[in-house]
Design a protein around this motif. Structure first.
Motif, mmCIF file in Angstrom:
data_model
loop_
_atom_site.group_PDB
_atom_site.id
_atom_site.type_symbol
_atom_site.label_atom_id
_atom_site.label_comp_id
_atom_site.label_asym_id
_atom_site.label_seq_id
_atom_site.Cartn_x
_atom_site.Cartn_y
_atom_site.Cartn_z
ATOM 1 N N SER A 1 0.819 -1.221 0.000
ATOM 2 C CA SER A 1 0.000 0.000 0.000
ATOM 3 C C SER A 1 0.847 1.262 0.000
ATOM 4 N N PHE A 2 2.166 1.105 0.008
ATOM 5 C CA PHE A 2 3.049 2.269 0.082
ATOM 6 C C PHE A 2 3.404 2.774 -1.316
ATOM 7 N N PRO A 3 3.002 3.999 -1.674
ATOM 8 C CA PRO A 3 3.346 4.540 -2.988
ATOM 9 C C PRO A 3 4.744 5.159 -2.969
ATOM 10 N N VAL A 4 5.706 4.500 -3.573
ATOM 11 C CA VAL A 4 7.089 4.994 -3.567
ATOM 12 C C VAL A 4 7.217 6.106 -4.603
ATOM 13 N N LEU A 5 7.507 7.305 -4.149
ATOM 14 C CA LEU A 5 7.683 8.445 -5.031
ATOM 15 C C LEU A 5 9.125 8.922 -5.089
ATOM 16 N N ALA B 1 3.585 6.172 7.026
ATOM 17 C CA ALA B 1 3.111 5.287 8.085
ATOM 18 C C ALA B 1 2.357 6.066 9.163
ATOM 19 N N VAL B 2 2.880 7.227 9.534
ATOM 20 C CA VAL B 2 2.221 8.035 10.560
ATOM 21 C C VAL B 2 0.893 8.573 10.055
ATOM 22 N N ASP B 3 0.894 9.110 8.846
ATOM 23 C CA ASP B 3 -0.326 9.718 8.309
ATOM 24 C C ASP B 3 -1.436 8.689 8.124
ATOM 25 N N LYS B 4 -1.071 7.466 7.740
ATOM 26 C CA LYS B 4 -2.086 6.439 7.472
ATOM 27 C C LYS B 4 -2.393 5.580 8.703
ATOM 28 N N ASN B 5 -1.959 6.059 9.877
ATOM 29 C CA ASN B 5 -2.292 5.394 11.139
ATOM 30 C C ASN B 5 -1.839 3.941 11.169
ATOM 31 N N ILE C 1 -10.121 16.863 0.019
ATOM 32 C CA ILE C 1 -9.641 15.839 -0.920
ATOM 33 C C ILE C 1 -8.771 14.816 -0.205
ATOM 34 N N THR C 2 -7.894 15.301 0.682
ATOM 35 C CA THR C 2 -7.016 14.398 1.441
ATOM 36 C C THR C 2 -7.825 13.451 2.313
ATOM 37 N N TRP C 3 -8.887 13.977 2.924
ATOM 38 C CA TRP C 3 -9.748 13.123 3.766
ATOM 39 C C TRP C 3 -10.421 12.035 2.937
ATOM 40 N N LYS C 4 -10.867 12.419 1.742
ATOM 41 C CA LYS C 4 -11.479 11.424 0.850
ATOM 42 C C LYS C 4 -10.452 10.372 0.442
ATOM 43 N N ASN C 5 -9.219 10.793 0.186
ATOM 44 C CA ASN C 5 -8.160 9.851 -0.167
ATOM 45 C C ASN C 5 -7.889 8.872 0.971
ATOM 46 N N ARG C 6 -7.987 9.339 2.200
ATOM 47 C CA ARG C 6 -7.801 8.437 3.346
ATOM 48 C C ARG C 6 -8.902 7.382 3.390
ATOM 49 N N GLN C 7 -10.102 7.795 3.096
ATOM 50 C CA GLN C 7 -11.199 6.822 3.052
ATOM 51 C C GLN C 7 -10.954 5.774 1.974
ATOM 52 N N ASP C 8 -10.518 6.239 0.808
ATOM 53 C CA ASP C 8 -10.215 5.309 -0.287
ATOM 54 C C ASP C 8 -9.065 4.380 0.086
ATOM 55 N N PHE C 9 -8.090 4.913 0.812
ATOM 56 C CA PHE C 9 -6.941 4.106 1.234
ATOM 57 C C PHE C 9 -7.376 2.979 2.158
ATOM 58 N N GLU C 10 -8.299 3.269 3.065
ATOM 59 C CA GLU C 10 -8.781 2.235 3.976
ATOM 60 C C GLU C 10 -9.467 1.112 3.210
ATOM 61 N N MET C 11 -10.191 1.469 2.154
ATOM 62 C CA MET C 11 -10.828 0.439 1.334
ATOM 63 C C MET C 11 -9.767 -0.366 0.574
ATOM 64 N N LEU D 1 -6.845 -1.067 1.715
ATOM 65 C CA LEU D 1 -6.277 -1.998 2.689
ATOM 66 C C LEU D 1 -7.127 -3.258 2.821
ATOM 67 N N VAL D 2 -8.420 -3.101 2.713
ATOM 68 C CA VAL D 2 -9.311 -4.267 2.757
ATOM 69 C C VAL D 2 -9.030 -5.188 1.572
ATOM 70 N N GLU D 3 -8.844 -4.600 0.388
ATOM 71 C CA GLU D 3 -8.527 -5.391 -0.812
ATOM 72 C C GLU D 3 -7.189 -6.115 -0.650
ATOM 73 N N ILE D 4 -6.206 -5.426 -0.086
ATOM 74 C CA ILE D 4 -4.888 -6.039 0.125
ATOM 75 C C ILE D 4 -4.992 -7.183 1.121
ATOM 76 N N ALA D 5 -5.779 -6.988 2.179
ATOM 77 C CA ALA D 5 -5.959 -8.046 3.179
ATOM 78 C C ALA D 5 -6.622 -9.275 2.559
ATOM 79 N N ASP D 6 -7.594 -9.053 1.696
ATOM 80 C CA ASP D 6 -8.258 -10.179 1.026
ATOM 81 C C ASP D 6 -7.281 -10.931 0.127
#
Length: 310
Positions: free
Chosen positions: A162-166, A180-184, A288-298, A300-305
């Motif tokens: 889930s880590f986007p290497v830039l 890691a800190v920002d994404k809790n 926009i950042t808050w919406k991106n966090r919501q998308d990120f949590e989803m 993580l669910v896909e990655i866990a599956d």
């Protein structure tokens, strides 16, 4: 999928890579040791292969580019990232892996700064830079990471995928920490014994140029992850300047009914308008950042599956 993957990005580490590979094989016999050679001009790859590592190549120069390739290529339940210069002891690897595998820690930070780093490292500007970076990130992002720029870390599958290497170079560690800190993410610090490079082995890190890159990376990530704070500070600065220079004009107008400094008044108004625009830009980007966090949590669910299918 590997149980444990040890990731070693390498550039001209022929003097130390054999020892590093053998040390980690001794401590983690079940692990697969991956050495990614980044255009070395010596025989690093050959030595690593003879020592029992799986050798692969990344031709785009830069540590960040190597780590991007590693994270894309390798699937493992636990990842250990270390350097090929023998500055990080393999002794702590088991403890770091156990934190990931048994307690679901997402990133374990090998903390040099709480042990021997300042005694072993003979480059005073490196020591000062590490302290400044640690203080600034922990203050700005309200975290408690003991060593921001350490190259010795353990990761979960969830973090790696889930880590986007830039980043392309050595600023990659800073990017990892802030992400890691920002994404809790679940973080832990493990104190390690640091040793300086052996004589004849040269650091690839340039104190000044790479130091400035790290500083600019912090600023960019602050703008990305905390836009309300970043643009709010800009707004406060411009509004304060505008109001500060406008006060004498208002006082003079109240006393005389005249505005003799019209150019100054215009500049003040423009400064206040810039401040207002910066404030609302921060609000929009914060949403926009808050919406991106919501998308990120989803995500993580896909990655866990996906992880459960291995």
């Amino acid at each position: 999928m590997d149980e444990i993957a040890v990731l070693i990005p390498c550039y001209n580490e022929s003097q130390t890579i054999e020892k590093v590979v053998k040390d980690f094989k001794a401590v983690l016999p079940e692990a697969v040791i991956y050495v990614y050679d980044n255009n070395s001009s010596d025989n690093t790859a050959e030595i690593a292969s003879n020592a029992g590592a799986v050798v692969r190549y990344e031709y785009q120069q830069g540590k960040g580019n190597v780590i991007r390739r590693m994270f894309r290529d390798i699937d493992a339940k636990c990842y250990i990232m270390t350097d090929g210069d023998d500055t990080y002891p393999a002794d702590n690897a088991r403890e770091m892996c156990d934190a990931v595998l048994t307690r679901n820690v997402d990133m374990v930070v090998g903390d040099r700064l709480s042990s021997t780093y300042f005694q072993e490292n003979k480059r005073p500007f490196h020591n000062f830079g590490n302290s400044i970076v640690r203080w600034s990130i922990n203050t700005l992002f309200k975290s408690d990471i003991k060593d921001i720029m350490t190259g010795y870390r353990a990761f979960s599958y969830q973090f790696v995928k889930s880590f986007p290497v830039l980043s392309q170079g050595f600023e990659i560690e800073t990017e990892m920490s802030i992400h890691a800190v920002d994404k809790n993410m679940f973080l832990e610090n493990v104190v390690i014994e640091y040793r300086d490079r052996p004589e004849g082995s040269e650091s690839k890190l340039n104190t000044y140029s790479d130091g400035f890159k790290v500083i600019f990376t912090i600023i960019k990530l602050l703008r990305t992850y905390k836009p309300m704070f970043f643009f709010g500070m800009i707004a406060l600065l411009f509004v304060a300047l505008g109001v500060g220079f406008m006060i004498p004009i208002i006082i003079e107008f109240a006393q005389t009914g005249l505005v003799p400094k019209i150019p100054t008044l215009i500049v003040c108004c423009i400064s206040i308008l810039i401040g207002i625009l910066s404030f609302f830009s921060g609000m929009i980007l914060h949403t926009i950042t808050w919406k991106n966090r919501q998308d990120f949590e989803m995500k993580l669910v896909e990655i866990a599956d996906k992880f459960k299918k291995f």
